[in-house]
Design a protein around this motif. Sequence first.
Motif, PDB file in Angstrom:
ATOM      1  N   GLY A  65     -10.497  -4.103  17.411  1.00  0.00           N
ATOM      2  CA  GLY A  65     -11.279  -5.162  18.029  1.00  0.00           C
ATOM      3  C   GLY A  65     -10.549  -5.673  19.253  1.00  0.00           C
ATOM      4  O   GLY A  65      -9.325  -5.596  19.340  1.00  0.00           O
ATOM      5  N   GLY A  66     -11.299  -6.162  20.214  1.00  0.00           N
ATOM      6  CA  GLY A  66     -10.704  -6.746  21.405  1.00  0.00           C
ATOM      7  C   GLY A  66     -11.442  -8.010  21.780  1.00  0.00           C
ATOM      8  O   GLY A  66     -12.664  -8.077  21.663  1.00  0.00           O
ATOM      9  N   THR A  67     -10.714  -9.030  22.201  1.00  0.00           N
ATOM     10  CA  THR A  67     -11.338 -10.279  22.597  1.00  0.00           C
ATOM     11  C   THR A  67     -10.450 -10.989  23.616  1.00  0.00           C
ATOM     12  O   THR A  67      -9.280 -10.657  23.759  1.00  0.00           O
ATOM     13  N   GLY A  68     -11.012 -11.939  24.320  1.00  0.00           N
ATOM     14  CA  GLY A  68     -10.250 -12.727  25.274  1.00  0.00           C
ATOM     15  C   GLY A  68     -10.595 -12.387  26.699  1.00  0.00           C
ATOM     16  O   GLY A  68     -11.684 -11.896  27.000  1.00  0.00           O
ATOM     17  N   SER A  69      -9.649 -12.624  27.583  1.00  0.00           N
ATOM     18  CA  SER A  69      -9.839 -12.389  29.013  1.00  0.00           C
ATOM     19  C   SER A  69      -8.855 -11.335  29.504  1.00  0.00           C
ATOM     20  O   SER A  69      -8.000 -10.878  28.745  1.00  0.00           O
ATOM     21  N   ALA A  70      -8.943 -10.979  30.758  1.00  0.00           N
ATOM     22  CA  ALA A  70      -8.025 -10.001  31.341  1.00  0.00           C
ATOM     23  C   ALA A  70      -6.602 -10.556  31.439  1.00  0.00           C
ATOM     24  O   ALA A  70      -5.651  -9.792  31.523  1.00  0.00           O
ATOM     25  N   SER A  71      -6.445 -11.859  31.412  1.00  0.00           N
ATOM     26  CA  SER A  71      -5.107 -12.440  31.508  1.00  0.00           C
ATOM     27  C   SER A  71      -4.580 -12.946  30.166  1.00  0.00           C
ATOM     28  O   SER A  71      -3.398 -13.260  30.052  1.00  0.00           O
ATOM     29  N   ALA A  72      -5.428 -12.987  29.142  1.00  0.00           N
ATOM     30  CA  ALA A  72      -5.012 -13.434  27.809  1.00  0.00           C
ATOM     31  C   ALA A  72      -5.928 -12.791  26.773  1.00  0.00           C
ATOM     32  O   ALA A  72      -6.914 -13.379  26.358  1.00  0.00           O
ATOM     33  N   GLY A  73      -5.595 -11.558  26.381  1.00  0.00           N
ATOM     34  CA  GLY A  73      -6.443 -10.812  25.455  1.00  0.00           C
ATOM     35  C   GLY A  73      -5.744 -10.501  24.146  1.00  0.00           C
ATOM     36  O   GLY A  73      -4.523 -10.544  24.051  1.00  0.00           O
ATOM     37  N   LEU A  74      -6.550 -10.156  23.121  1.00  0.00           N
ATOM     38  CA  LEU A  74      -6.030  -9.763  21.823  1.00  0.00           C
ATOM     39  C   LEU A  74      -6.542  -8.388  21.446  1.00  0.00           C
ATOM     40  O   LEU A  74      -7.723  -8.079  21.634  1.00  0.00           O
ATOM     41  N   SER A  75      -5.665  -7.564  20.889  1.00  0.00           N
ATOM     42  CA  SER A  75      -6.000  -6.294  20.260  1.00  0.00           C
ATOM     43  C   SER A  75      -5.827  -6.526  18.762  1.00  0.00           C
ATOM     44  O   SER A  75      -4.730  -6.848  18.310  1.00  0.00           O
ATOM     45  N   ILE A  76      -6.920  -6.359  17.996  1.00  0.00           N
ATOM     46  CA  ILE A  76      -6.911  -6.763  16.592  1.00  0.00           C
ATOM     47  C   ILE A  76      -7.185  -5.570  15.681  1.00  0.00           C
ATOM     48  O   ILE A  76      -8.217  -4.912  15.807  1.00  0.00           O
ATOM     49  N   GLY A  77      -6.252  -5.300  14.750  1.00  0.00           N
ATOM     50  CA  GLY A  77      -6.444  -4.252  13.753  1.00  0.00           C
ATOM     51  C   GLY A  77      -6.628  -2.880  14.376  1.00  0.00           C
ATOM     52  O   GLY A  77      -6.045  -2.557  15.389  1.00  0.00           O
ATOM     53  N   GLY A  78      -7.450  -2.059  13.745  1.00  0.00           N
ATOM     54  CA  GLY A  78      -7.742  -0.730  14.242  1.00  0.00           C
ATOM     55  C   GLY A  78      -7.189   0.360  13.352  1.00  0.00           C
ATOM     56  O   GLY A  78      -6.919   0.150  12.168  1.00  0.00           O
ATOM     57  N   ASN A  79      -7.030   1.536  13.929  1.00  0.00           N
ATOM     58  CA  ASN A  79      -6.566   2.711  13.198  1.00  0.00           C
ATOM     59  C   ASN A  79      -5.346   3.260  13.930  1.00  0.00           C
ATOM     60  O   ASN A  79      -5.388   3.475  15.136  1.00  0.00           O
ATOM     61  N   ALA A  80      -4.284   3.487  13.191  1.00  0.00           N
ATOM     62  CA  ALA A  80      -3.055   4.029  13.766  1.00  0.00           C
ATOM     63  C   ALA A  80      -2.681   5.299  13.011  1.00  0.00           C
ATOM     64  O   ALA A  80      -2.373   5.242  11.825  1.00  0.00           O
ATOM     65  N   SER A  81      -2.779   6.435  13.688  1.00  0.00           N
ATOM     66  CA  SER A  81      -2.414   7.729  13.092  1.00  0.00           C
ATOM     67  C   SER A  81      -3.142   8.027  11.785  1.00  0.00           C
ATOM     68  O   SER A  81      -2.550   8.487  10.821  1.00  0.00           O
ATOM     69  N   GLY A  82      -4.433   7.724  11.738  1.00  0.00           N
ATOM     70  CA  GLY A  82      -5.239   8.089  10.586  1.00  0.00           C
ATOM     71  C   GLY A  82      -5.346   7.054   9.484  1.00  0.00           C
ATOM     72  O   GLY A  82      -6.058   7.268   8.515  1.00  0.00           O
ATOM     73  N   SER A  83      -4.655   5.937   9.607  1.00  0.00           N
ATOM     74  CA  SER A  83      -4.787   4.891   8.591  1.00  0.00           C
ATOM     75  C   SER A  83      -4.961   3.537   9.264  1.00  0.00           C
ATOM     76  O   SER A  83      -4.538   3.334  10.396  1.00  0.00           O
ATOM     77  N   GLY A  84      -5.602   2.635   8.559  1.00  0.00           N
ATOM     78  CA  GLY A  84      -5.848   1.309   9.111  1.00  0.00           C
ATOM     79  C   GLY A  84      -4.567   0.547   9.372  1.00  0.00           C
ATOM     80  O   GLY A  84      -3.538   0.790   8.741  1.00  0.00           O
ATOM     81  N   THR A  85      -4.636  -0.359  10.335  1.00  0.00           N
ATOM     82  CA  THR A  85      -3.489  -1.210  10.643  1.00  0.00           C
ATOM     83  C   THR A  85      -3.962  -2.648  10.779  1.00  0.00           C
ATOM     84  O   THR A  85      -5.096  -2.901  11.199  1.00  0.00           O
ATOM     85  N   THR A  86      -3.120  -3.565  10.408  1.00  0.00           N
ATOM     86  CA  THR A  86      -3.427  -4.983  10.577  1.00  0.00           C
ATOM     87  C   THR A  86      -2.748  -5.552  11.824  1.00  0.00           C
ATOM     88  O   THR A  86      -2.824  -6.749  12.083  1.00  0.00           O
ATOM     89  N   ALA A  87      -2.099  -4.686  12.598  1.00  0.00           N
ATOM     90  CA  ALA A  87      -1.353  -5.140  13.779  1.00  0.00           C
ATOM     91  C   ALA A  87      -2.263  -5.865  14.769  1.00  0.00           C
ATOM     92  O   ALA A  87      -3.303  -5.356  15.154  1.00  0.00           O
ATOM     93  N   THR A  88      -1.869  -7.051  15.158  1.00  0.00           N
ATOM     94  CA  THR A  88      -2.549  -7.820  16.189  1.00  0.00           C
ATOM     95  C   THR A  88      -1.555  -8.032  17.319  1.00  0.00           C
ATOM     96  O   THR A  88      -0.423  -8.433  17.085  1.00  0.00           O
ATOM     97  N   GLU A  89      -1.992  -7.697  18.541  1.00  0.00           N
ATOM     98  CA  GLU A  89      -1.110  -7.841  19.694  1.00  0.00           C
ATOM     99  C   GLU A  89      -1.783  -8.692  20.756  1.00  0.00           C
ATOM    100  O   GLU A  89      -2.996  -8.634  20.929  1.00  0.00           O
ATOM    101  N   GLU A  90      -0.979  -9.450  21.463  1.00  0.00           N
ATOM    102  CA  GLU A  90      -1.470 -10.331  22.519  1.00  0.00           C
ATOM    103  C   GLU A  90      -1.047  -9.794  23.881  1.00  0.00           C
ATOM    104  O   GLU A  90       0.090  -9.384  24.072  1.00  0.00           O
ATOM    105  N   PHE A  91      -1.984  -9.795  24.818  1.00  0.00           N
ATOM    106  CA  PHE A  91      -1.699  -9.405  26.192  1.00  0.00           C
ATOM    107  C   PHE A  91      -1.801 -10.658  27.050  1.00  0.00           C
ATOM    108  O   PHE A  91      -2.805 -11.368  27.013  1.00  0.00           O
TER     109      PHE A  91
END
Length: 103
Positions: A65-91
């Motif tokens: 998932g992705g949300t926010g703006s170009a200067s303050a965005g979030l990458s939420i969850g997703g799939n990493a190498s074939g399995s789900g991830t709960t990793a949330t990262e802030e840009f």
Amino acid sequence: WNGSAWSEESANFNTPRNAGGSAGTSTNAIFFGGEPVGNGKATESWNGTSFTTVASLATSKYSMGGTGSASAGLSIGGNASGSGTTATEEFTVPVGTATVSVS
């Protein structure tokens, strides 16, 4: 998209991939992650005309998932190498310094 039709932009991503996340508007956005996994850390900013490579994600992932703006965005969850991830990262874009002269 102008409200009734899509238009083809002449600019393309610098790093080919799909299933990434995004945040922002049609003239100021970021696109991050995606498949293939080898390209899944890539992040690019869009200024309405062209893409520029910017800081990469810490986790290579896609279908997040992705949300926010170009200067303050979030990458939420997703799939990493074939399995789900709960990793949330802030840009975030670093705040610049302005000099103001008063006379």
